[in-house]
Motif scaffolding. Structure first.
Motif, PDB file in Angstrom:
ATOM      1  N   PRO A  20       0.832  -1.218   0.000  1.00 57.75           N
ATOM      2  CA  PRO A  20       0.000   0.000   0.000  1.00 57.75           C
ATOM      3  C   PRO A  20       0.859   1.258   0.000  1.00 57.75           C
ATOM      4  O   PRO A  20       1.849   1.350   0.734  1.00 57.75           O
ATOM      5  N   ASP A  21       0.476   2.207  -0.818  1.00 62.22           N
ATOM      6  CA  ASP A  21       1.213   3.469  -0.929  1.00 62.22           C
ATOM      7  C   ASP A  21       0.749   4.415   0.166  1.00 62.22           C
ATOM      8  O   ASP A  21       0.082   5.419  -0.085  1.00 62.22           O
ATOM      9  N   THR A  22       1.104   4.089   1.390  1.00 58.86           N
ATOM     10  CA  THR A  22       0.725   4.887   2.551  1.00 58.86           C
ATOM     11  C   THR A  22       1.933   5.025   3.466  1.00 58.86           C
ATOM     12  O   THR A  22       2.895   4.255   3.356  1.00 58.86           O
ATOM     13  N   PRO A  23       1.881   5.957   4.418  1.00 60.61           N
ATOM     14  CA  PRO A  23       2.983   6.090   5.379  1.00 60.61           C
ATOM     15  C   PRO A  23       2.867   5.136   6.555  1.00 60.61           C
ATOM     16  O   PRO A  23       3.538   5.321   7.573  1.00 60.61           O
ATOM     17  N   ALA A  24       2.045   4.113   6.429  1.00 63.09           N
ATOM     18  CA  ALA A  24       1.860   3.151   7.515  1.00 63.09           C
ATOM     19  C   ALA A  24       3.153   2.373   7.763  1.00 63.09           C
ATOM     20  O   ALA A  24       3.788   1.903   6.818  1.00 63.09           O
ATOM     21  N   PRO A  25       3.545   2.188   9.016  1.00 66.67           N
ATOM     22  CA  PRO A  25       4.852   1.585   9.322  1.00 66.67           C
ATOM     23  C   PRO A  25       4.856   0.066   9.387  1.00 66.67           C
ATOM     24  O   PRO A  25       5.516  -0.530  10.240  1.00 66.67           O
ATOM     25  N   MET A  26       4.110  -0.572   8.512  1.00 68.95           N
ATOM     26  CA  MET A  26       4.132  -2.032   8.488  1.00 68.95           C
ATOM     27  C   MET A  26       4.120  -2.532   7.050  1.00 68.95           C
ATOM     28  O   MET A  26       3.570  -1.886   6.150  1.00 68.95           O
ATOM     29  N   VAL A  27       4.759  -3.678   6.865  1.00 65.85           N
ATOM     30  CA  VAL A  27       4.801  -4.343   5.570  1.00 65.85           C
ATOM     31  C   VAL A  27       4.284  -5.754   5.774  1.00 65.85           C
ATOM     32  O   VAL A  27       4.756  -6.477   6.660  1.00 65.85           O
ATOM     33  N   SER A  28       3.316  -6.139   4.973  1.00 66.32           N
ATOM     34  CA  SER A  28       2.723  -7.464   5.092  1.00 66.32           C
ATOM     35  C   SER A  28       2.945  -8.220   3.792  1.00 66.32           C
ATOM     36  O   SER A  28       2.680  -7.703   2.716  1.00 66.32           O
ATOM     37  N   VAL A  29       3.449  -9.443   3.911  1.00 65.99           N
ATOM     38  CA  VAL A  29       3.653 -10.286   2.730  1.00 65.99           C
ATOM     39  C   VAL A  29       2.976 -11.618   2.953  1.00 65.99           C
ATOM     40  O   VAL A  29       2.860 -12.104   4.082  1.00 65.99           O
ATOM     41  N   GLN A  30       2.508 -12.199   1.862  1.00 69.03           N
ATOM     42  CA  GLN A  30       1.845 -13.490   1.934  1.00 69.03           C
ATOM     43  C   GLN A  30       2.532 -14.444   0.973  1.00 69.03           C
ATOM     44  O   GLN A  30       2.772 -14.115  -0.187  1.00 69.03           O
ATOM     45  N   ILE A  31       2.857 -15.628   1.448  1.00 63.15           N
ATOM     46  CA  ILE A  31       3.542 -16.610   0.611  1.00 63.15           C
ATOM     47  C   ILE A  31       2.594 -17.767   0.317  1.00 63.15           C
ATOM     48  O   ILE A  31       1.458 -17.792   0.779  1.00 63.15           O
ATOM     49  N   ASP A  32       3.077 -18.728  -0.463  1.00 61.67           N
ATOM     50  CA  ASP A  32       2.267 -19.901  -0.771  1.00 61.67           C
ATOM     51  C   ASP A  32       1.764 -20.545   0.514  1.00 61.67           C
ATOM     52  O   ASP A  32       2.480 -20.608   1.517  1.00 61.67           O
ATOM     53  N   SER A  33       0.537 -21.018   0.471  1.00 73.59           N
ATOM     54  CA  SER A  33      -0.124 -21.460   1.690  1.00 73.59           C
ATOM     55  C   SER A  33       0.305 -22.840   2.187  1.00 73.59           C
ATOM     56  O   SER A  33      -0.031 -23.222   3.304  1.00 73.59           O
ATOM     57  N   ASN A  34       1.050 -23.597   1.374  1.00 76.23           N
ATOM     58  CA  ASN A  34       1.433 -24.927   1.845  1.00 76.23           C
ATOM     59  C   ASN A  34       2.468 -24.813   2.969  1.00 76.23           C
ATOM     60  O   ASN A  34       3.271 -23.884   3.024  1.00 76.23           O
ATOM     61  N   ARG A  35       2.438 -25.788   3.860  1.00 78.15           N
ATOM     62  CA  ARG A  35       3.265 -25.734   5.055  1.00 78.15           C
ATOM     63  C   ARG A  35       4.757 -25.701   4.755  1.00 78.15           C
ATOM     64  O   ARG A  35       5.532 -25.058   5.454  1.00 78.15           O
ATOM     65  N   SER A  36       5.168 -26.395   3.717  1.00 79.04           N
ATOM     66  CA  SER A  36       6.594 -26.435   3.407  1.00 79.04           C
ATOM     67  C   SER A  36       7.102 -25.062   2.989  1.00 79.04           C
ATOM     68  O   SER A  36       8.224 -24.670   3.344  1.00 79.04           O
ATOM     69  N   ALA A  37       6.267 -24.302   2.259  1.00 78.52           N
ATOM     70  CA  ALA A  37       6.665 -22.952   1.850  1.00 78.52           C
ATOM     71  C   ALA A  37       6.790 -22.043   3.061  1.00 78.52           C
ATOM     72  O   ALA A  37       7.729 -21.244   3.169  1.00 78.52           O
ATOM     73  N   VAL A  38       5.821 -22.153   3.989  1.00 76.39           N
ATOM     74  CA  VAL A  38       5.872 -21.349   5.207  1.00 76.39           C
ATOM     75  C   VAL A  38       7.126 -21.685   6.007  1.00 76.39           C
ATOM     76  O   VAL A  38       7.834 -20.795   6.496  1.00 76.39           O
ATOM     77  N   ALA A  39       7.417 -22.971   6.139  1.00 78.90           N
ATOM     78  CA  ALA A  39       8.601 -23.399   6.897  1.00 78.90           C
ATOM     79  C   ALA A  39       9.884 -22.900   6.249  1.00 78.90           C
ATOM     80  O   ALA A  39      10.823 -22.462   6.940  1.00 78.90           O
ATOM     81  N   ARG A  40       9.931 -22.941   4.907  1.00 74.59           N
ATOM     82  CA  ARG A  40      11.130 -22.466   4.211  1.00 74.59           C
ATOM     83  C   ARG A  40      11.321 -20.970   4.390  1.00 74.59           C
ATOM     84  O   ARG A  40      12.448 -20.487   4.546  1.00 74.59           O
ATOM     85  N   PHE A  41      10.215 -20.238   4.375  1.00 77.20           N
ATOM     86  CA  PHE A  41      10.308 -18.789   4.547  1.00 77.20           C
ATOM     87  C   PHE A  41      10.788 -18.445   5.955  1.00 77.20           C
ATOM     88  O   PHE A  41      11.632 -17.564   6.141  1.00 77.20           O
ATOM     89  N   ARG A  42      10.266 -19.129   6.958  1.00 75.15           N
ATOM     90  CA  ARG A  42      10.697 -18.884   8.328  1.00 75.15           C
ATOM     91  C   ARG A  42      12.195 -19.202   8.479  1.00 75.15           C
ATOM     92  O   ARG A  42      12.938 -18.435   9.116  1.00 75.15           O
ATOM     93  N   LYS A  43      12.622 -20.305   7.896  1.00 78.91           N
ATOM     94  CA  LYS A  43      14.033 -20.675   7.963  1.00 78.91           C
ATOM     95  C   LYS A  43      14.893 -19.649   7.236  1.00 78.91           C
ATOM     96  O   LYS A  43      15.998 -19.306   7.693  1.00 78.91           O
ATOM     97  N   HIS A  44      14.386 -19.148   6.100  1.00 82.30           N
ATOM     98  CA  HIS A  44      15.110 -18.145   5.325  1.00 82.30           C
ATOM     99  C   HIS A  44      15.293 -16.868   6.143  1.00 82.30           C
ATOM    100  O   HIS A  44      16.386 -16.273   6.156  1.00 82.30           O
TER     101      HIS A  44
END
Length: 411
Positions: free
Chosen positions: A330-354
């Motif tokens: 969002p093009d706003t001055p809000a101080p947060m960034v939210s990202v969403q990755i593939d919903s499968n558990r392995s993708a979530v686990a890989r992102f956390r490890k990354h």
């Protein structure tokens, strides 16, 4: 809404029985249930780092956007107030608990926000409930942004009238639903100002313009107050929306960095709160040392605009880098960034490890009833260094092959 409330709605006059289908469906449905549990305890080593699985990681979490909880003036004020006034009044403000410091803080909050007056609440969540109780006999219908904070939905149910949701930040959908109401309707529109999940901001000026003169707008500005606007007055200032029908509720535990809540409103509505809100009358107000801390924090907000400038710089630094990489934020001055990755558990686990490999604590945004398990939310503050911001940016951009579109993209 529970069945007793729904029955009361059905017993109202004929012009309220003929409701749009969206109202009757929600008004008679079951109360949504959420299940959550406390997150694992975190051990903070300083204001930026936590211990996680034996490692010290950089953490972009919480809502202390200006890091005022760490400000020496604020901390000194808390200790000074404790020494001179004690810890608590141990009574309601309608009995023997109306300490002079509460009135002083309400005056200072109103002065800072540019409103007629303010009324303190135990915290930001209850501020919405208290504000709603005060106008329960003035409202016939409620329309809530579908992604509003849970406290607004709880506040809506206190009003004992039909409730409907409108599409997130969708002015045309809100207008459509308002125009379908009876001519005698007195609607209450409810919305967050700054939506903390993804950093989008309510189109408050447009929403105010289409709310009828007989209606109200309850604005949960917990995350906007202290951050948005030239003076930090929140979403009202940032959007230019002005109306005595706007009731602005705020949290004192986010940009202000302390604890508590408040309702910024007119004197007439403030009087209704004291006389009609059972939650206000039956609650012990915030501890006195925290009142002293908030007074000091407001003074810092008034006199040290450099903190907000640093926050805006840090926000722009990370968002511009992500946009350059093709990631929509969002093009706003809000101080947060939210990202969403593939919903499968392995993708979530890989992102956390990354993230851990890059020295970043994986802050998944699993807020009750809202965020998905595969969404991660990162909050920057005014006091993060450019090197720390770049460390987070590098971690995110090096994993772009797994990133999908955020939940919301501003038009």
């Amino acid at each position: 809404m529970n069945r007793q409330f729904a029955e009361k709605c059905r017993q109202r006059p004929d012009n309220l029985r003929r409701l749009p289908k969206c109202f009757t469906t929600i008004a008679t449905g079951p109360v949504p249930q959420t299940r959550s549990k406390c997150a694992k305890a975190l051990s903070w080593t300083d204001e930026f780092h936590v211990l996680y699985r034996g490692r010290e990681l950089l953490c972009f979490a919480g809502c202390d956007y200006l890091r005022l909880s760490e400000h020496p003036t604020v901390r000194a004020a808390i200790n000074h107030t404790l020494d001179h006034h004690g810890l608590t009044v141990a009574a309601s403000r309608v009995t023997t608990g109306n300490h002079e410091l509460y009135s002083r803080l309400e005056q200072e909050l109103a002065r800072f926000a540019g409103t007629e007056t303010a009324v303190l609440a135990p915290n930001g969540y209850t501020a919405n409930l208290i504000a709603a109780q005060a106008i329960a006999d003035k409202v016939t219908h409620v329309l809530v942004d579908e992604r509003a904070h849970a406290s607004l939905f709880d506040a809506a149910r206190l009003l004992e009238c039909p409730i409907a949701t409108f599409k997130h930040r969708h002015v045309d959908d809100l207008k459509r639903q308002l125009t379908r109401l009876p001519a005698s309707a007195r609607p209450l529109v409810m919305t967050d100002g700054l939506f903390a999940g993804d950093g989008s901001i309510a189109p408050l000026a447009e929403q105010t313009a289409i709310t009828p003169p007989t209606g109200w707008l309850l604005l949960d500005d917990a995350h906007g107050f202290g951050v948005l606007g030239e003076r930090g007055r929140g979403t009202t200032e940032w959007s230019g929306a002005r109306s005595d029908r706007i009731i602005q509720t705020i949290s004192l535990s986010k940009a202000v960095g302390v604890f508590g809540g408040a309702i910024l409103t007119t004197r007439k509505h403030a009087n209704r709160i004291v006389s009609k809100s059972r939650l206000f009358a039956g609650s012990t107000p915030m501890p006195l040392p925290l009142v002293g801390g908030v007074l000091a924090a407001l003074e810092v907000l008034r006199t040290d605009s450099a903190r907000r400038r640093r926050l805006l710089y840090n926000v722009a630094r990370i968002k511009n880098a992500m946009r350059s990489a093709g990631i929509a934020v969002p093009d706003t001055p809000a101080p947060m960034v939210s990202v969403q990755i593939d919903s499968n558990r392995s993708a979530v686990a890989r992102f956390r490890k990354h993230l851990c490999a890059h020295g970043i604590y994986p802050t998944s945004a699993r807020y009750p009833g809202s965020a998905a398990a595969n969404r991660f939310r990162f909050v920057v503050s005014s006091e993060h260094t450019a090197q720390q911001i770049d460390q987070l940016t590098t971690a995110l951009l090096s994993f772009t092959d797994m990133l999908s579109q955020p939940l919301h993209r501003n038009p």
